[in-house]
Design an enzyme around this catalytic site. Structure first.
Site, PDB file in Angstrom:
ATOM      1  N   ARG A 136       0.834  -1.210   0.000  1.00  0.00           N
ATOM      2  CA  ARG A 136       0.000   0.000   0.000  1.00  0.00           C
ATOM      3  C   ARG A 136       0.864   1.252   0.000  1.00  0.00           C
ATOM      4  O   ARG A 136       1.871   1.325   0.698  1.00  0.00           O
ATOM      5  CB  ARG A 136      -0.903   0.016   1.232  1.00  0.00           C
ATOM      6  CG  ARG A 136      -1.788   1.261   1.313  1.00  0.00           C
ATOM      7  CD  ARG A 136      -2.694   1.228   2.522  1.00  0.00           C
ATOM      8  NE  ARG A 136      -1.969   1.342   3.782  1.00  0.00           N
ATOM      9  CZ  ARG A 136      -2.532   1.291   4.979  1.00  0.00           C
ATOM     10  NH1 ARG A 136      -3.838   1.101   5.083  1.00  0.00           N
ATOM     11  NH2 ARG A 136      -1.800   1.403   6.065  1.00  0.00           N
ATOM     12  N   CYS A 175       0.190   5.428   0.531  1.00  0.00           N
ATOM     13  CA  CYS A 175      -0.848   6.347   1.018  1.00  0.00           C
ATOM     14  C   CYS A 175      -0.325   7.775   0.977  1.00  0.00           C
ATOM     15  O   CYS A 175       0.775   8.058   1.474  1.00  0.00           O
ATOM     16  CB  CYS A 175      -1.243   5.956   2.442  1.00  0.00           C
ATOM     17  SG  CYS A 175      -2.840   6.596   2.944  1.00  0.00           S
TER      18      CYS A 175
END
Length: 520
Positions: free
Chosen positions: A104, A106
């Site tokens: 991920r 972000c």
């Protein structure tokens, strides 16, 4: 240059516009940034980070499902937040959805659309199916209770049938090969159960549910409900009361009553959209004449799996009152991805010694017409009494050669087929859910954990049960199982069989939508 395919995902929220497309390249699915638009309203309905994150994930889930993937198959996500102070709440919701913990990135950005707090894009692996559940079988070559019987009954060749509890798919190749092998040998005499038959059953129950049984605990019948007769007649007395939970298959009441026992319905209670065992009602239903409790787990029609706390409480209650538990676990092989099932008898010695379990390959592997089932108990007295009952009609001798071979192949060599089946059924349920939310939003939908059924509430229409039957059968030209025949709590509900190609499911939903719109 290699071609990158664009997948137009019919089930994706229409309001998302261009984002309702996914890109596929070499088995990888790319879904561009999803924002929290509610597909039912076409608007942003949530204005807090938790609500918006949940909506974004629901949109991604729908798109991936139609593109042939799932949240579990996500490799990477890119997450954009309008305010990094929202990260903690976002991260908690995100973590619940992406259990596989994909890579991920972000970032905080200022360029998100007005009122949008979060945007997520994903990269996922496309599921590589081995088995073709999209195949529509040639019904001119079939004669089934589910379809041809209904067409004959109504005289309507245009019917679409989602009623009877079997599937419109071919059985697993392992089963087909096993049966073909029997046919090729050309000898159909009385069969003998070899060790491989018992090994398949014992291995399956241990492999899937950590339920350890032995050969001596296994008896047989031609089917689940015929085995009820021997169990009820052998372990209870005429006039005894037998409790079960409604709504449930109408055969429960029918078998109890036909065997001159008293059927006692204890309705399930609905709490915050989830069906639960009503232990207060169960306790109030117990009398000195109560001798048996028939548990349906997973529960037909709503696909509810009773958790270990439920089962332990039930085991204790029945043991305290000298009530034997008959556990119908025929749908145990049809568990949704991410869910788990616990056989009641596997809980403890107390549970094992006060219960008798009925299972079969019939529902889970689409061999209902082969007629073979299992009766299992660790209590030697229960098994002995049951086997004595089989002498009344010589049912213990011979049995079905095809049933033996199908059961062995199902339990020993069909796991991969079963896993793909339940991914497909899960996809069918998600398709139905999104279709109804978008087109018939007042229909009540209940999330199943098992089976190939969708349990749907149509009480908002204000129709009598007869009028609801006419709406489906006469106006929409589709067959379903109506809840009023399943006992208390079923009126106004229907059970929709999802064991069909998605194209057939879509046609049925479109017919239903048209029929309801025409009534307005």
């Amino acid at each position: 240059m290699e071609q990158i395919n664009t997948i137009i995902t019919e089930n994706a929220p229409a309001a998302i516009g261009p984002y309702s497309q996914a890109k596929e390249h070499n088995g990888i699915i790319y879904v561009s940034g999803q924002i929290p638009i509610n597909p039912t309203t076409g608007n942003i309905d949530a204005f807090d980070i938790e609500g918006q994150t949940r909506q974004v994930i629901e949109n991604i889930k729908a798109i991936l499902n139609e593109a042939g993937s799932s949240l579990d198959s996500v490799l990477k996500t890119t997450c954009l937040l309008a305010d990094m102070n929202d990260f903690a709440v976002f991260n908690e919701v995100y973590g619940e959805a992406f259990i596989s913990k994909p890579a991920r990135a972000c970032f905080a950005v200022k360029e998100l659309p007005k009122k949008v707090l979060v945007e997520v894009e994903v990269v996922a692996v496309k599921h590589q199916r081995i088995y073709d559940f999209d195949e529509v079988l040639d019904r001119t070559q079939l004669s089934t209770s589910k379809w041809e019987s209904e067409i004959f009954r109504t005289g309507n060749k245009n019917l679409l049938c989602f009623g009877t509890a079997d599937m419109d798919f071919k059985s697993s190749p392992a089963i087909i090969d096993a049966l073909q092998s029997v046919v090729d040998k050309g000898h159909f005499g009385y069969p003998y159960k070899r060790d491989s038959y018992y090994d398949a059953i014992i291995g399956y129950l241990d492999r899937h549910f950590s339920w350890k049984i032995s050969k001596e605990m296994i008896a047989n019948s031609v089917s689940i409900y015929p085995s009820f007769q021997g169990i009820i007649e052998g372990l209870t007395e005429e006039g005894d009361e037998i409790i079960f939970n409604s709504p449930v298959h109408h055969i429960f009441k029918e078998v109890v009553t036909a065997n001159k026992r008293v059927a006692v319905e204890s309705p399930l209670k609905l709490v915050d959209g989830e069906y639960q065992l009503d232990f207060n009602h169960i306790k109030a239903s117990i009398t000195p004449k109560t001798s048996m409790y028939i548990l349906c787990n997973p529960h037909n029609p709503m696909g509810r799996i009773w958790n270990q706390d439920d089962l332990i409480q039930l085991v204790d209650l029945c043991a305290e009152n000298n009530i034997i538990i008959l556990s119908d676990e025929v749908y145990a092989g049809l568990i949704y991805p991410g869910e788990s099932f616990t056989p009641l008898a596997s809980l403890s010695e107390k549970a094992a010694m006060n219960s008798i379990t009925c299972i079969s390959a019939s529902k889970s592997f689409n061999v209902t017409g082969i007629k073979h089932s299992l009766v299992i108990s660790e209590n030697p007295e229960f098994i002995s009494v049951y086997k004595e009952q089989l002498k009344k009609n010589n049912e213990y001798y011979g049995e079905s050669i095809f049933g033996h071979h199908a059961t062995e192949a199902a339990f020993s060599n069909s796991d991969e087929w079963s896993n793909e089946l339940m991914e497909y059924i899960n996809g069918n349920f998600n398709f139905l859910k999104e279709y109804l939310k978008t087109n018939l939003p007042d229909v009540g939908i209940f999330q199943p954990q098992s089976t190939y059924f969708a349990w749907l509430d149509f009480n908002y229409l204000g129709l009598s049960d007869n009028d609801l039957v006419n709406l489906f059968e006469k106006e929409a030209e589709i067959i379903v199982t109506h809840g009023y025949v399943l006992g208390e709590g079923g009126s106004g509900f229907i059970r929709w069989n999802l064991g069909c190609p998605r194209s057939v499911l879509k046609m049925g939903l479109e017919r239903l939508k048209t029929a309801i719109e025409n009534k307005k």
